[in-house]
Write a protein that holds these residues in place. Sequence first.
Motif, PDB file in Angstrom:
ATOM      1  N   PRO A  73      77.066  22.937 102.490  1.00 45.25           N
ATOM      2  CA  PRO A  73      76.328  21.713 102.840  1.00 45.25           C
ATOM      3  C   PRO A  73      74.879  21.841 102.354  1.00 45.25           C
ATOM      4  O   PRO A  73      74.282  22.906 102.456  1.00 45.25           O
ATOM      5  N   LEU A  74      74.395  20.778 101.778  1.00 42.24           N
ATOM      6  CA  LEU A  74      73.032  20.803 101.239  1.00 42.24           C
ATOM      7  C   LEU A  74      72.256  19.682 101.903  1.00 42.24           C
ATOM      8  O   LEU A  74      72.567  18.508 101.715  1.00 42.24           O
ATOM      9  N   PHE A  75      71.278  20.074 102.703  1.00 44.45           N
ATOM     10  CA  PHE A  75      70.548  19.075 103.488  1.00 44.45           C
ATOM     11  C   PHE A  75      69.081  19.094 103.052  1.00 44.45           C
ATOM     12  O   PHE A  75      68.309  19.962 103.471  1.00 44.45           O
ATOM     13  N   ILE A  76      68.764  18.188 102.156  1.00 43.20           N
ATOM     14  CA  ILE A  76      67.383  18.137 101.662  1.00 43.20           C
ATOM     15  C   ILE A  76      66.825  16.722 101.839  1.00 43.20           C
ATOM     16  O   ILE A  76      67.598  15.772 101.946  1.00 43.20           O
ATOM     17  N   PRO A  77      65.503  16.604 101.863  1.00 42.90           N
ATOM     18  CA  PRO A  77      64.935  15.256 101.967  1.00 42.90           C
ATOM     19  C   PRO A  77      65.231  14.478 100.682  1.00 42.90           C
ATOM     20  O   PRO A  77      64.908  14.958  99.583  1.00 42.90           O
ATOM     21  N   ARG A  78      65.847  13.357 100.807  1.00 40.99           N
ATOM     22  CA  ARG A  78      66.184  12.563  99.631  1.00 40.99           C
ATOM     23  C   ARG A  78      66.307  11.114 100.049  1.00 40.99           C
ATOM     24  O   ARG A  78      66.799  10.824 101.138  1.00 40.99           O
ATOM     25  N   SER A  79      65.828  10.235  99.212  1.00 44.78           N
ATOM     26  CA  SER A  79      65.865   8.832  99.579  1.00 44.78           C
ATOM     27  C   SER A  79      66.141   7.970  98.362  1.00 44.78           C
ATOM     28  O   SER A  79      65.586   8.197  97.295  1.00 44.78           O
TER      29      SER A  79
ATOM     30  N   ARG B 273      65.740  23.959  97.714  1.00 47.18           N
ATOM     31  CA  ARG B 273      67.114  24.406  97.422  1.00 47.18           C
ATOM     32  C   ARG B 273      67.401  24.427  95.910  1.00 47.18           C
ATOM     33  O   ARG B 273      68.460  24.028  95.456  1.00 47.18           O
TER      34      ARG B 273
ATOM     35  N   ARG C 142      73.442  20.399  91.509  1.00 46.28           N
ATOM     36  CA  ARG C 142      73.654  19.552  92.690  1.00 46.28           C
ATOM     37  C   ARG C 142      72.405  18.728  92.975  1.00 46.28           C
ATOM     38  O   ARG C 142      72.446  17.789  93.752  1.00 46.28           O
TER      39      ARG C 142
ATOM     40  N   ALA D 164      64.192   9.488  95.346  1.00 40.19           N
ATOM     41  CA  ALA D 164      63.058  10.353  95.662  1.00 40.19           C
ATOM     42  C   ALA D 164      63.564  11.569  96.418  1.00 40.19           C
ATOM     43  O   ALA D 164      64.481  11.466  97.234  1.00 40.19           O
ATOM     44  N   ILE D 165      62.975  12.732  96.118  1.00 38.86           N
ATOM     45  CA  ILE D 165      63.349  13.931  96.871  1.00 38.86           C
ATOM     46  C   ILE D 165      62.107  14.629  97.399  1.00 38.86           C
ATOM     47  O   ILE D 165      61.010  14.455  96.879  1.00 38.86           O
ATOM     48  N   TYR D 166      62.346  15.424  98.429  1.00 37.42           N
ATOM     49  CA  TYR D 166      61.327  16.320  98.997  1.00 37.42           C
ATOM     50  C   TYR D 166      60.164  15.580  99.665  1.00 37.42           C
ATOM     51  O   TYR D 166      59.043  16.057  99.637  1.00 37.42           O
ATOM     52  N   GLN D 167      60.425  14.422 100.193  1.00 35.66           N
ATOM     53  CA  GLN D 167      59.345  13.716 100.872  1.00 35.66           C
ATOM     54  C   GLN D 167      59.202  14.189 102.312  1.00 35.66           C
ATOM     55  O   GLN D 167      59.840  15.147 102.728  1.00 35.66           O
TER      56      GLN D 167
ATOM     57  N   VAL E 147      59.437  14.892 106.208  1.00 36.78           N
ATOM     58  CA  VAL E 147      60.554  14.967 107.149  1.00 36.78           C
ATOM     59  C   VAL E 147      59.962  15.088 108.554  1.00 36.78           C
ATOM     60  O   VAL E 147      59.099  15.923 108.810  1.00 36.78           O
TER      61      VAL E 147
ATOM     62  N   MET F 101      67.004  21.045 108.821  1.00 42.94           N
ATOM     63  CA  MET F 101      66.884  21.389 107.401  1.00 42.94           C
ATOM     64  C   MET F 101      66.668  22.895 107.234  1.00 42.94           C
ATOM     65  O   MET F 101      67.244  23.525 106.339  1.00 42.94           O
TER      66      MET F 101
ATOM     67  N   ASN G 192      69.859  24.667 107.876  1.00 46.52           N
ATOM     68  CA  ASN G 192      70.747  24.518 106.727  1.00 46.52           C
ATOM     69  C   ASN G 192      70.494  25.614 105.685  1.00 46.52           C
ATOM     70  O   ASN G 192      71.416  26.118 105.053  1.00 46.52           O
TER      71      ASN G 192
END
Lengths: 586, 392
Positions: A12-18, B97, B193, B203-206, B208, B216, B219
């Motif tokens: 499982p990969l749980f990263i901030p993404r929007s 990651r 991935r 958008a990534i890494y904003q 949280v 997180m 994880n």
Amino acid sequence: MKKKQTSKDQLPLFIPRSNTSTQINKTGSWRYFRPLYEEKTAPCSAACPAGEDIPRIEMLVSQGLFKKAWETILDENPLPSICGRVCFHPCEKACNRGELDEPIAIHSLERFIGESAISSSKSADLKKLPNNGKKAAIAGAGPAGLATAYFLSRLGYQCDVFEAQSEPGGILRWGIPAYRLPEDTLKKEIKRIEDLGVHIHCETPVTEALLQKINQKYNALFIGCGYGRPIKLRIPGEESAHDGLRFLHQIRTGGKVALQGTAAVVGGGNTAVDVARTLKRLGVKPIIVYRRRRQDMPAFEPEIERARKEGIELMELLTPIRIEEDPGSTSKSDSSFKMTLQKMKVSTKEIRGRARVIPYGEKTKTLQVQHIFIAIGAEAEVLWHLPSAKNNNQLTLSHSTIIEQEIPVVFGGDLTNETKRVTDAIASGKQAAIALDVYFKKGWDSIEESLVNCRVGGGPALSMAAYLNEERNNRKPHIVSFDEINSDYFQSAPRVISPTLSPDQSVRSFSEIEATLSKRAATQEAERCFNCGICNSCDYCRIFCPDVAVMVEEAERYINLDYCKGCGICVTECPRNAMALEEEKK
Amino acid sequence: MKKVLEGSHAVSEAVRLARVQVISAYPITPQTHIVEAISEYCANGTLNARFLCVESEHSAMAAVIGAASSGVRVFTATSSHGLAYMHELLHWTSGARLPIVMADVNRALGPGWNIWLDQTDSLSQRDTGWIQLYCEDGQEVLDTTLQAFRLAESVNLPVMVVLDAFFLSHTYEPVEVPDQEQVDQFLPPLSPRIQLDTANPFAIYQMVAPSAYMEMRYNIQVAMEQVTSRFSEIEDEFEAIFGRKHGPLEAVQCEDAEIILATAGTTASTCRHVIADLRDKGEKVGLLKLKMFRPYPTDQIRRHLGHAQKVAVIDRNFSFGASGIFAQEIKSALCNTDVRPAVFGYVAGLGGRDVTPQTLEEIYRQTKTSKIPKDESVWIELNQELVESWSN
């Protein structure tokens, strides 16, 4: 129990993404300052008497768009190949790059552009207005007259040029030695002016009678007859001396001159230097005799230096007072002269920034020479003296004087220019052409105002492109200074050196001393240009915009004000001050 | 094919064989020959990759973070101060990651300015979320670097391959350099991935919020907990193709040992000789070579050391105010077990000083003759003259 996983299974990969767009956040509402693209004037352009759009020309060269660069010069100057050679490039003195390392070799690039157009026999796409039914007469086919004819033709006038000599060119044809300007180059540049429909009538001096005819048959007259009458020393024995300008003329006509021995050349201007260097090439040992000091010589410094390297002696602070034939000479061929020279000294007073010299008591010196050439200046023929009375039908401009008579008459070129350079003569022609066009379209009273509107950087140089309401008209008169250049973007790089004959080689013939740059050298040199004040699409504004608010559509940049926060990074990053930041008026 | 390679170049060869697509590095000391050779491969076309020469190690890591976010295989290398300068971005990498592989050559931190072996640079990056693998020789360096890409890409965590300055980085040894074909079989192209895509923007890494940050972090730990088993599978696959295996730890004659020497890097090589000599003399001694440091293989440490009477840990590093770092970790692994050996901590060979067989024999002798450790750390072979000189 944790499930046993293998390396093939995905963890499982749980990263901030929007996937939500941030476009909903219109950050433009935060703005207090607004950036805008605002082209300004480069110092070189303002310093060029012809007002050439130098930063754009160099940009086009750096992009390999040589024809476009050529046409951009031709907008403002009909003679790039010539000016690239003989203009003393005040543009380079003004060049901002000089503050970082060395100025751009603008003259070498101009010559390269002119030459590559000539060698590829290109014809220029220039803005030319349709024939307006008006005829202009031009007296003198020197640079001023040729430029007037060129610009007036482009404005829709039919032009006739009347020239006393057998060929057009004036000083370019007769006064500048071939080692600085080959005849072929001159002919090709003049040919292009004729191709615009200009008729040049040679061996047709403008006399009183012809003036009468012009008054009847033409709508306007430009007088650019130059300074053809040599100034005399007014000393005993002067009749034994030759006139320098006439001598140069004789050489350029192809006259064979057999001279030997030593020659004194009296004077300190460009003609004196050209005469001395010409003599050197004919096997004579020239000595320049000048009444002031080297640093006071009105000749252009690089030419003086070149003369020195060619081995030409300079005697300073000496003025001839008497010339006597040497009684010892037996025949005319080996005749020699004794020139008595008054020693001069520098007085503490200055006249117009130059040191004033006065006789050093009774001290004299004698000089034994075989030939004497006088090159202390020239003046206009009496017919071309400007009317002295100033009244409201006469308008004195920076490079010409316009008089409202039966037909409007413009005096230009050396007759009116304080600095008598080729490019100033061209400036004179352009000013005359615009002034006459304004006169016919809007009347006498509009001339001055209209000229102001096409000034380059608020200075005396005028832009034809601006007059014709082209894009250049939008450029701000503010002259970009070095402080306004973001010099972090520029690394030190040496100025190109044109291939040049050594002094030893150059004095052996009249071959041209400097060669034209190669395409590669020219492109590289043009890349050194800061392109002060104009956008060259470097894209740093867009790259650094934190809001991606700089948009490019069909190569045009604009600011998306919905998102621009007014941070000003684009303006700060712009390497060449082609942007501005203004307060937001809410 | 066997080649005589510098330890540094064993890394470079592995990077070439791994078909890395973007390499970024700052090329000035304390950098090593690793990126020098790679830059040549990029320049001469041996490796079809983009080499980004940046202005600092901070930027080097930032650049590979950017490249990795676009879904390509990346690599960088550094040492001592360079690694310390990257510190902030080391945290970022694991949080993001991204399967980034980096080689770190263990060099001392200044002042006094010293570029010789010292493990403190990498060990002080313990808590950044990087997998750390310490190597003993050139062959292990090459093999581990290849495995590191598989491992990183399998758990989406960054891997640091660590090698001793000079004793390994600048020492030439015969190294088996595998064929490209075999490597391709072992290490297929990256199937990312995480891959930014202009056609499908996101958008990534904003930011949280507290409501999700902790999950997180958890994880990341879940992934870390998979590393030991995945590494072992990867090693099995590697062995099937190349016939070599190194293991996350290596226990040498530990089964019946009363005293076990535990150490990492090239010191383990010296230890192998020392314990062989001591065994010849009838001593019941073993060696535990420490390779995987993060995640910490606690279960295996307990299994290998639990039965011994004493463990002597040789640390070429130091945590000021505490003790050698490997010793701390071993104590921590053992403290919740019922039967456990006494742990003797020795600090030796800092800043490139030699750790000779005599040094190790002395450590063994001191351990054997002490009933319990007198101090948390014993500084071995201090020059008493120098120590006294500042006291006087």
